[in-house]
Design a protein around this motif. Structure first.
Motif, mmCIF file in Angstrom:
data_model
loop_
_atom_site.group_PDB
_atom_site.id
_atom_site.type_symbol
_atom_site.label_atom_id
_atom_site.label_comp_id
_atom_site.label_asym_id
_atom_site.label_seq_id
_atom_site.Cartn_x
_atom_site.Cartn_y
_atom_site.Cartn_z
ATOM 1 N N LEU A 139 0.813 -1.193 -0.036
ATOM 2 C CA LEU A 139 0.018 0.026 0.027
ATOM 3 C C LEU A 139 0.815 1.182 0.075
ATOM 4 C CD1 LEU A 139 -2.474 -0.853 2.572
ATOM 5 C CD2 LEU A 139 -3.085 -0.537 0.137
ATOM 6 N N PRO A 140 0.458 2.399 -0.572
ATOM 7 C CA PRO A 140 1.165 3.414 -0.747
ATOM 8 C C PRO A 140 1.036 4.315 0.654
ATOM 9 C CG PRO A 140 -0.942 3.869 -1.669
ATOM 10 C CD PRO A 140 -0.884 2.362 -1.376
ATOM 11 N N TYR A 141 0.462 3.743 1.736
ATOM 12 C CA TYR A 141 0.605 4.303 3.094
ATOM 13 C C TYR A 141 0.599 3.291 4.010
ATOM 14 C CZ TYR A 141 -4.347 2.743 2.297
ATOM 15 O OH TYR A 141 -5.309 1.973 1.832
ATOM 16 N N SER A 142 0.528 3.550 5.274
ATOM 17 C CA SER A 142 0.311 2.534 6.416
ATOM 18 C C SER A 142 -0.849 3.078 7.231
ATOM 19 C CB SER A 142 1.690 2.430 7.219
ATOM 20 O OG SER A 142 1.464 1.736 8.489
ATOM 21 N N LEU A 143 -1.486 1.966 7.499
ATOM 22 C CA LEU A 143 -2.886 2.479 8.279
ATOM 23 C C LEU A 143 -3.059 1.630 9.633
ATOM 24 C CD1 LEU A 143 -5.451 3.998 9.073
ATOM 25 C CD2 LEU A 143 -6.702 2.549 7.331
ATOM 26 N N HIS A 144 -2.779 2.088 10.652
ATOM 27 C CA HIS A 144 -2.942 1.268 12.019
ATOM 28 C C HIS A 144 -4.415 1.732 12.568
ATOM 29 C CE1 HIS A 144 -1.693 -0.099 16.202
ATOM 30 N NE2 HIS A 144 -2.656 -0.573 15.651
ATOM 31 N N MET A 145 -5.487 0.842 12.754
ATOM 32 C CA MET A 145 -6.585 1.198 13.289
ATOM 33 C C MET A 145 -6.712 0.481 14.668
ATOM 34 S SD MET A 145 -8.491 3.224 11.310
ATOM 35 C CE MET A 145 -10.133 2.907 11.701
ATOM 36 N N ALA A 146 -6.897 1.365 15.736
ATOM 37 C CA ALA A 146 -7.434 1.008 16.906
ATOM 38 C C ALA A 146 -8.853 1.201 17.153
ATOM 39 C CB ALA A 146 -6.332 1.603 17.937
ATOM 40 N N MET A 166 -10.341 -3.089 1.412
ATOM 41 C CA MET A 166 -9.969 -1.754 1.027
ATOM 42 C C MET A 166 -8.518 -1.476 1.206
ATOM 43 S SD MET A 166 -13.358 0.895 1.894
ATOM 44 C CE MET A 166 -13.196 0.243 3.448
ATOM 45 N N GLY A 167 -7.803 -1.874 2.173
ATOM 46 C CA GLY A 167 -6.447 -1.411 2.499
ATOM 47 C C GLY A 167 -6.070 -1.165 3.882
ATOM 48 N N ILE A 168 -5.617 -1.885 4.721
ATOM 49 C CA ILE A 168 -5.219 -1.639 6.124
ATOM 50 C C ILE A 168 -3.978 -2.466 6.511
ATOM 51 C CG2 ILE A 168 -6.634 -3.341 7.123
ATOM 52 C CD1 ILE A 168 -7.477 -1.070 9.392
ATOM 53 N N THR A 169 -3.160 -2.063 7.248
ATOM 54 C CA THR A 169 -1.857 -2.753 7.564
ATOM 55 C C THR A 169 -1.891 -3.308 9.175
ATOM 56 O OG1 THR A 169 -0.945 -0.762 8.222
ATOM 57 C CG2 THR A 169 -0.390 -1.567 6.124
ATOM 58 N N VAL A 245 -4.459 13.900 4.826
ATOM 59 C CA VAL A 245 -3.842 12.713 4.287
ATOM 60 C C VAL A 245 -2.664 13.297 3.159
ATOM 61 C CG1 VAL A 245 -4.249 10.681 2.543
ATOM 62 C CG2 VAL A 245 -5.978 11.590 4.352
ATOM 63 N N ASN A 246 -1.504 12.693 3.298
ATOM 64 C CA ASN A 246 -0.470 13.045 2.565
ATOM 65 C C ASN A 246 0.660 11.765 2.068
ATOM 66 O OD1 ASN A 246 -0.556 15.778 2.937
ATOM 67 N ND2 ASN A 246 0.299 15.458 5.280
ATOM 68 N N VAL A 293 -12.842 5.759 7.859
ATOM 69 C CA VAL A 293 -11.674 6.019 7.941
ATOM 70 C C VAL A 293 -10.807 5.571 6.722
ATOM 71 C CG1 VAL A 293 -9.259 5.964 9.288
ATOM 72 C CG2 VAL A 293 -11.349 7.019 10.429
ATOM 73 N N THR A 294 -11.024 4.070 6.719
ATOM 74 C CA THR A 294 -10.000 3.205 5.924
ATOM 75 C C THR A 294 -10.526 3.611 4.340
ATOM 76 O OG1 THR A 294 -10.640 1.377 7.356
ATOM 77 C CG2 THR A 294 -9.841 0.897 5.100
ATOM 78 N N GLY A 295 -11.776 3.812 4.066
ATOM 79 C CA GLY A 295 -12.181 4.482 2.617
ATOM 80 C C GLY A 295 -11.590 5.667 2.427
ATOM 81 N N ILE A 296 -11.669 6.778 3.294
ATOM 82 C CA ILE A 296 -10.787 8.167 2.947
ATOM 83 C C ILE A 296 -9.760 8.015 2.740
ATOM 84 C CG2 ILE A 296 -10.654 10.384 4.105
ATOM 85 C CD1 ILE A 296 -13.201 10.053 5.794
ATOM 86 N N ILE A 297 -8.788 7.360 3.343
ATOM 87 C CA ILE A 297 -7.385 7.044 3.221
ATOM 88 C C ILE A 297 -7.068 6.313 2.140
ATOM 89 C CG2 ILE A 297 -5.430 6.331 3.992
ATOM 90 C CD1 ILE A 297 -6.005 7.021 6.666
ATOM 91 N N ALA A 298 -7.853 5.259 1.760
ATOM 92 C CA ALA A 298 -7.444 4.594 0.661
ATOM 93 C C ALA A 298 -7.868 5.192 -0.857
ATOM 94 C CB ALA A 298 -8.389 3.240 0.608
ATOM 95 N N PHE A 299 -9.161 6.006 -0.743
ATOM 96 C CA PHE A 299 -9.410 6.729 -1.865
ATOM 97 C C PHE A 299 -8.583 7.953 -2.009
ATOM 98 C CE2 PHE A 299 -13.722 4.746 -1.593
ATOM 99 C CZ PHE A 299 -13.693 4.010 -2.936
ATOM 100 N N SER A 300 -8.151 8.639 -1.115
ATOM 101 C CA SER A 300 -7.129 9.683 -1.251
ATOM 102 C C SER A 300 -5.845 9.113 -2.020
ATOM 103 C CB SER A 300 -6.638 10.176 0.157
ATOM 104 O OG SER A 300 -7.872 10.705 0.755
#
Length: 307
Positions: A139-146, A166-169, A245-246, A293-300
């Motif tokens: 993934l072009p980003y790293s996403l940790h969801m607590a 969708m994409g989560i790490t 989101v960057n 949250v997952t969708g906003i970051i993935a679509f970004s």
């Protein structure tokens, strides 16, 4: 009507109740018409399906399209042969009806895609030889969801499935002051995540951590570029997640239980650098907020594709 591989067309047409398909007076290549008596039993129907599936897999192989993805956790990076466990072997042999010579695509969940050919296929033991190993892009980003587990277990399971697609790490279940569910079924959750990874044709398996009290989670070292907390207190200034989101960034986002985070929890998180985030004007359920949250970051990052 069934489409078959070219070299099997003549043999397929030799069977009763099967006929050529004509277009403008000429027989169409690879297409046959099966009259209803040709699939009036389960056995006959299965033979027709196998013809069509064989054609689909041939085309998929030619175009390097993955039809099914398998998961084997213990594959060595330089493996030359893969032995499937009993559960996967039965699925390969009995459900998909794969046989010697058929291709399989397998991942170890660490980004590697193994293209293999079946050497032997049985319900108890399937063996494949490795033809090619490819390292897929992460993934072009790293996403940790607590996220606090929901009272109804199926809602949290739905989050796990959709977030993985969708994409989560990384995922950490957190037990908060207002949590109604304090015990999770980690083994079941892991199976859901693996299934979602395979369905979405991803070669990266998200990490699922043990459930942990929220206060203990805050004490852990967190190196993400952005740390955010979503809560329902409207008196606190918030930044919309889409505005932070960057490219190349890593994110840690906290989502509370149905009763929201307690004021003390929000205060403690804020002291440790967690920014209050907004997901819009509507109040969302725990699992909906986590998916948002997952969708906003993935679509970004435009990392989603409809299969």
């Amino acid at each position: 009507m069934v489409r078959v591989v070219s070299e099997k067309t003549e043999a397929a047409l030799a069977q009763v109740h099967r006929y050529p398909v004509y277009c403008k007076g000429k027989p169409m290549k690879e297409f046959i018409f099966v009259h209803s008596p040709g699939f009036d039993t389960e056995e006959k129907l299965q033979r027709c399906l196998e013809l069509g599936i064989a054609h689909l897999e041939r085309k998929a192989t030619e175009k390097k399209i993955i039809v099914n993805l398998f998961y084997q956790q213990d594959i060595r990076p330089n493996a030359s042969q893969i032995n499937f466990d009993k559960e996967e072997s039965r699925h390969i042999n009995k459900v998909l009806r794969k046989k010697e010579g058929d291709l399989l695509h397998i991942t170890n969940g660490n980004g590697q895609l193994f293209t293999t050919e079946i050497l032997s296929s049985s319900p108890k033991n399937c063996i494949a030889t490795v033809l090619n190993i490819e390292l897929k892009k992460p993934l072009p980003y790293s996403l940790h969801m607590a996220v606090a587990p929901t009272k109804l277990n199926d809602r949290f399971e739905w989050f796990l499935e959709k977030a993985t697609e969708m994409g989560i790490t990384e995922i950490t279940p957190i037990i908060c002051d207002h949590s109604e569910r304090k015990v999770i079924k980690k083994e079941r959750y892991e199976k859901i995540i693996v299934s979602a990874m395979k369905q979405s044709l991803s070669c990266y398996l998200p990490k699922l951590n043990d459930a942990i009290p929220f206060s203990k989670f805050l004490e852990l070292p967190h190196s993400e570029n952005f740390k955010g907390i979503a809560h329902c207190d409207d008196d606190v200034s918030k930044v919309h997640l889409k505005n932070v989101v960057n490219p190349g960034s890593s994110y840690l986002i906290l989502i509370g239980p149905e009763g929201d985070f307690s004021k003390t929890e929000v205060k403690n998180a804020s002291k440790l650098g967690f920014k209050a985030i907004s997901l819009g004007d509507r109040r969302l359920r725990t699992e909906t907020a986590a998916i948002a949250v997952t969708g906003i970051i993935a679509f970004s990052f435009d990392s989603l594709a409809v299969i």
